[in-house]
Motif scaffolding. Structure first.
Motif, PDB file in Angstrom:
ATOM      1  N   VAL A 178     -60.213 -56.960-100.425  1.00  0.00           N
ATOM      2  CA  VAL A 178     -59.975 -55.271 -99.923  1.00  0.00           C
ATOM      3  C   VAL A 178     -61.911 -55.243 -99.977  1.00  0.00           C
ATOM      4  O   VAL A 178     -62.767 -55.336-101.192  1.00  0.00           O
ATOM      5  N   ALA A 179     -62.531 -54.593 -98.706  1.00  0.00           N
ATOM      6  CA  ALA A 179     -64.087 -53.580 -99.356  1.00  0.00           C
ATOM      7  C   ALA A 179     -64.277 -52.654 -98.839  1.00  0.00           C
ATOM      8  O   ALA A 179     -63.156 -51.730 -98.585  1.00  0.00           O
ATOM      9  N   CYS A 180     -65.048 -51.994 -99.139  1.00  0.00           N
ATOM     10  CA  CYS A 180     -65.627 -50.337 -99.414  1.00  0.00           C
ATOM     11  C   CYS A 180     -65.734 -50.679 -98.214  1.00  0.00           C
ATOM     12  O   CYS A 180     -66.332 -51.151 -97.599  1.00  0.00           O
ATOM     13  N   GLU A 181     -65.063 -49.216 -98.087  1.00  0.00           N
ATOM     14  CA  GLU A 181     -65.328 -48.544 -96.618  1.00  0.00           C
ATOM     15  C   GLU A 181     -66.289 -47.967 -95.946  1.00  0.00           C
ATOM     16  O   GLU A 181     -66.438 -48.105 -94.952  1.00  0.00           O
ATOM     17  N   VAL A 182     -67.020 -47.942 -97.071  1.00  0.00           N
ATOM     18  CA  VAL A 182     -68.767 -47.346 -96.414  1.00  0.00           C
ATOM     19  C   VAL A 182     -69.897 -48.672 -96.084  1.00  0.00           C
ATOM     20  O   VAL A 182     -70.589 -48.555 -95.402  1.00  0.00           O
ATOM     21  N   CYS A 183     -69.972 -49.502 -97.592  1.00  0.00           N
ATOM     22  CA  CYS A 183     -71.340 -50.709 -97.237  1.00  0.00           C
ATOM     23  C   CYS A 183     -70.904 -51.491 -97.885  1.00  0.00           C
ATOM     24  O   CYS A 183     -71.230 -52.712 -96.904  1.00  0.00           O
ATOM     25  N   GLY A 184     -68.940 -52.268 -97.335  1.00  0.00           N
ATOM     26  CA  GLY A 184     -68.707 -53.917 -96.895  1.00  0.00           C
ATOM     27  C   GLY A 184     -68.656 -54.891 -98.055  1.00  0.00           C
ATOM     28  O   GLY A 184     -68.280 -55.884 -97.787  1.00  0.00           O
TER      29      GLY A 184
END
Length: 57
Positions: A27-33
């Motif tokens: 699961v990656a951050c939606e803003v910075c990855g």
């Protein structure tokens, strides 16, 4: 399917995102990855700060 959802804060950009505690994929951050959770075959390894447990209804 039993499991909890967690509100996790990204260590890079401080974005808050809901993550499943038994995630089967990264699961990656939606803003910075930045990767927030990695699968381990059971409970996910969460790499951010867990702010709260979100209860399922």
């Amino acid at each position: 399917m039993a499991g909890n959802f967690f509100n996790v804060e990204c260590p890079d950009c401080e974005n808050e995102q809901i993550v499943f505690g038994k995630a089967a994929s990264e699961v990656a951050c939606e803003v910075c990855g930045h990767t927030l959770a990695r699968p381990t075959g059971g409970k996910a390894a969460i790499e951010g700060e867990v702010l709260e447990t979100v209860e399922a209804r």
